[in-house]
Design a protein around this motif. Structure first.
Motif, PDB file in Angstrom:
ATOM      1  N   TYR A 329     -76.028 133.287  18.762  1.00 23.73           N
ATOM      2  CA  TYR A 329     -75.736 131.746  18.821  1.00 23.73           C
ATOM      3  C   TYR A 329     -77.041 130.894  18.499  1.00 23.73           C
ATOM      4  CZ  TYR A 329     -71.064 132.861  20.501  1.00 23.73           C
ATOM      5  OH  TYR A 329     -69.713 133.393  20.752  1.00 23.73           O
ATOM      6  N   PHE A 330     -78.053 131.730  18.581  1.00 21.22           N
ATOM      7  CA  PHE A 330     -79.465 130.937  17.957  1.00 21.22           C
ATOM      8  C   PHE A 330     -79.145 130.523  16.644  1.00 21.22           C
ATOM      9  CE2 PHE A 330     -81.924 133.638  21.352  1.00 21.22           C
ATOM     10  CZ  PHE A 330     -81.224 133.216  22.504  1.00 21.22           C
ATOM     11  N   GLY A 331     -79.832 129.228  16.541  1.00 20.57           N
ATOM     12  CA  GLY A 331     -79.936 128.483  15.257  1.00 20.57           C
ATOM     13  C   GLY A 331     -78.440 127.818  15.066  1.00 20.57           C
ATOM     14  N   LYS A 332     -77.595 127.771  15.841  1.00 19.79           N
ATOM     15  CA  LYS A 332     -76.121 127.220  15.524  1.00 19.79           C
ATOM     16  C   LYS A 332     -76.223 125.754  16.199  1.00 19.79           C
ATOM     17  CE  LYS A 332     -73.215 131.001  15.086  1.00 19.79           C
ATOM     18  NZ  LYS A 332     -71.841 131.764  15.540  1.00 19.79           N
ATOM     19  N   SER A 333     -75.393 124.875  15.775  1.00 16.49           N
ATOM     20  CA  SER A 333     -75.697 123.521  16.316  1.00 16.49           C
ATOM     21  C   SER A 333     -74.074 123.019  16.868  1.00 16.49           C
ATOM     22  CB  SER A 333     -76.235 122.657  15.393  1.00 16.49           C
ATOM     23  OG  SER A 333     -77.246 123.076  15.008  1.00 16.49           O
ATOM     24  N   PHE A 334     -74.109 121.772  17.444  1.00 16.43           N
ATOM     25  CA  PHE A 334     -72.998 121.076  17.837  1.00 16.43           C
ATOM     26  C   PHE A 334     -73.297 119.705  17.979  1.00 16.43           C
ATOM     27  CE2 PHE A 334     -69.995 119.330  20.992  1.00 16.43           C
ATOM     28  CZ  PHE A 334     -69.089 119.225  20.058  1.00 16.43           C
ATOM     29  N   ASN A 335     -72.918 118.731  17.321  1.00 15.06           N
ATOM     30  CA  ASN A 335     -73.028 117.097  17.386  1.00 15.06           C
ATOM     31  C   ASN A 335     -74.343 117.043  17.119  1.00 15.06           C
ATOM     32  OD1 ASN A 335     -70.339 116.293  17.490  1.00 15.06           O
ATOM     33  ND2 ASN A 335     -70.412 116.070  19.535  1.00 15.06           N
ATOM     34  N   GLY A 336     -75.017 117.631  16.366  1.00 16.74           N
ATOM     35  CA  GLY A 336     -76.603 117.604  16.076  1.00 16.74           C
ATOM     36  C   GLY A 336     -77.371 118.205  16.993  1.00 16.74           C
ATOM     37  N   ASP A 340     -81.939 126.870  19.928  1.00 14.35           N
ATOM     38  CA  ASP A 340     -82.996 127.572  19.452  1.00 14.35           C
ATOM     39  C   ASP A 340     -83.332 128.826  20.378  1.00 14.35           C
ATOM     40  OD1 ASP A 340     -83.850 126.133  17.181  1.00 14.35           O
ATOM     41  OD2 ASP A 340     -84.838 124.727  18.487  1.00 14.35           O
ATOM     42  N   ASN A 341     -82.869 128.908  21.472  1.00 16.07           N
ATOM     43  CA  ASN A 341     -83.018 129.842  22.342  1.00 16.07           C
ATOM     44  C   ASN A 341     -82.214 129.717  23.910  1.00 16.07           C
ATOM     45  OD1 ASN A 341     -84.278 127.909  24.243  1.00 16.07           O
ATOM     46  ND2 ASN A 341     -86.088 127.655  22.966  1.00 16.07           N
ATOM     47  N   ALA A 342     -82.384 130.823  24.572  1.00 12.16           N
ATOM     48  CA  ALA A 342     -81.435 131.079  25.630  1.00 12.16           C
ATOM     49  C   ALA A 342     -81.556 129.724  26.678  1.00 12.16           C
ATOM     50  CB  ALA A 342     -81.730 132.182  26.431  1.00 12.16           C
TER      51      ALA A 342
END
Length: 395
Positions: A329-336, A340-342
């Motif tokens: 899931y690192f590198g993914k986004s939601f609403n901007g 980047d990390n845990a």
């Protein structure tokens, strides 16, 4: 100005997440807290009754620095009865929780520059306690593919002439991993060649295991004279707030810890000690009842986590944590908002999913998060549903 000693310490990420969770709850937000590392059960009635009797019997004066004689005897009896380990009361030091027990030992045996081997993932406070002692943390990483347990070869490769101690936690916080007798024997075969290494065996989760008998590294004659057994009442008897831990150790370490503790905290709570006597000497069925509940919850949370896409989870054999690998899931986004990390993911799950977890970086495993299942089946089911939904919104 603050001391360099304090400036070198990192704040506790587990406590920080718990605090953030409490702040959201205070705002009226329904947060399910899977960040806290304590049983959700109440202390058993017979233990509470012993504490009340101690108050009525006026145990309100300073307690002996190493602990009351009857408690130290009860601990000796417990170690013989449950672990087949032989100690004398003089080898037992009772402290204000197992956390102080570990810290006492490190402060007594570590000099500046001494190396302490810490298999990771590991409990956050080991790293910081060793910093206080001015020791050097030597991290040995064991990933999910090996059930978070180090191998004899890994241990040997980490040993140098400056190695002074090894901290071994089984069952483990944060992973729930449990070392078998054969696995411990493999580590002992290495340690037997290095007689100057003290082995700190943190066994606070001893009774929360799902494989039957707990195995202590102190059982092996080759290393027995330099093993520090750390335990207490917090996890097995749901007594986290009573703050009673202990070490069972070679006499020279016991004398050193008695000297140190005598100068900065003195003896632990008189009432809590009397309650702990009842815990060790009394009916143990409460321990098994709680263990069975934790095992049921373990099965539930592992099943639910394994159904979430792109999460890797193993089947922990003790404690009350799962430690899934979440780097997909690192590198993914939601609403901007980018993950980047845990740590980012844990904060996202708290603020968007209203579930409190702990990022793995604090435990030396930055691709993971820790979930505690010391809560109800209903909370577990709802929490994992929220986590799955929140992760599903990431793109």
């Amino acid at each position: 100005m603050l001391s360099q000693r304090l400036e070198s310490l990192s704040p506790s990420e587990t406590l920080a997440m718990s605090q953030k969770s409490a702040e959201l709850k205070a705002q009226g937000i329904d947060v399910i807290n899977l960040s806290v590392g304590e049983p959700d059960f109440f202390t058993p009635d017979h233990i509470k009754a012993a504490a009340k009797k101690a108050i009525d019997d006026n145990f309100s004066f300073y307690s002996p620095v190493p602990g009351y004689a009857d408690l130290r005897k009860a601990i000796v009896d417990k170690l013989k009865r449950e672990n087949d380990l032989d100690f004398t009361p003089e080898q037992i030091i009772v402290s204000n929780g197992a956390k102080q027990s570990v810290c006492n030992v490190l402060l007594c045996i570590i000099d500046k520059g001494d190396e302490v081997i810490i298999p990771t993932p590991a409990w956050v406070s080991y790293f910081e306690m060793n910093k206080l002692a001015e020791g050097v943390n030597v991290l040995v990483n064991a990933g999910i593919e090996q059930d978070f347990k180090i191998t004899p070869a890994q241990l040997e490769a980490a040993i140098t002439p400056r190695t002074k101690a090894l901290i071994l936690c089984s069952p483990s916080n944060p992973t729930g991993s449990v070392y078998s007798r054969d696995e411990l024997q493999g580590l002992v075969a290495v340690l037997a060649k290095y007689p100057n290494i003290t082995i700190i065996a943190d066994e606070i989760y001893e009774h929360i295991n799902y494989i039957g008998k707990h195995e202590s590294i102190a059982q092996f004659a080759e290393v027995r004279d330099r093993v520090v057994v750390v335990n207490g009442v917090s996890k097995a008897y749901a007594m986290t707030g009573w703050r009673i831990g202990f070490i069972a150790v070679p006499l020279w370490i016991a004398k050193a810890c008695n000297k140190l503790q005598g100068q900065y905290t003195s003896g632990a709570s008189s009432i809590a000690q009397k309650a702990s006597v009842a815990a060790f000497n009394g009916d143990q069925s409460c321990v098994e009842t709680m263990r069975q509940a934790f095992q049921r919850r373990r099965d539930l949370i592992v099943k639910l986590c394994s159904e979430i896409p792109d999460i890797k989870v193993n089947n922990p054999q003790g404690a009350f944590y799962v430690f899934p690998e979440v780097s997909a899931y690192f590198g993914k986004s939601f609403n901007g908002r980018k993950i980047d990390n845990a740590g980012d993911l844990a904060m996202y799950l708290l603020e968007e999913g209203h579930v409190a977890t702990v990022g793995g970086a604090a435990f030396g495993a930055p691709a993971h998060i820790r979930l505690s299942y010391a809560t109800s089946d209903e909370n577990i089911t709802e929490a994992i549903s929220r986590i799955r939904a929140a992760l599903g919104r990431l793109q």
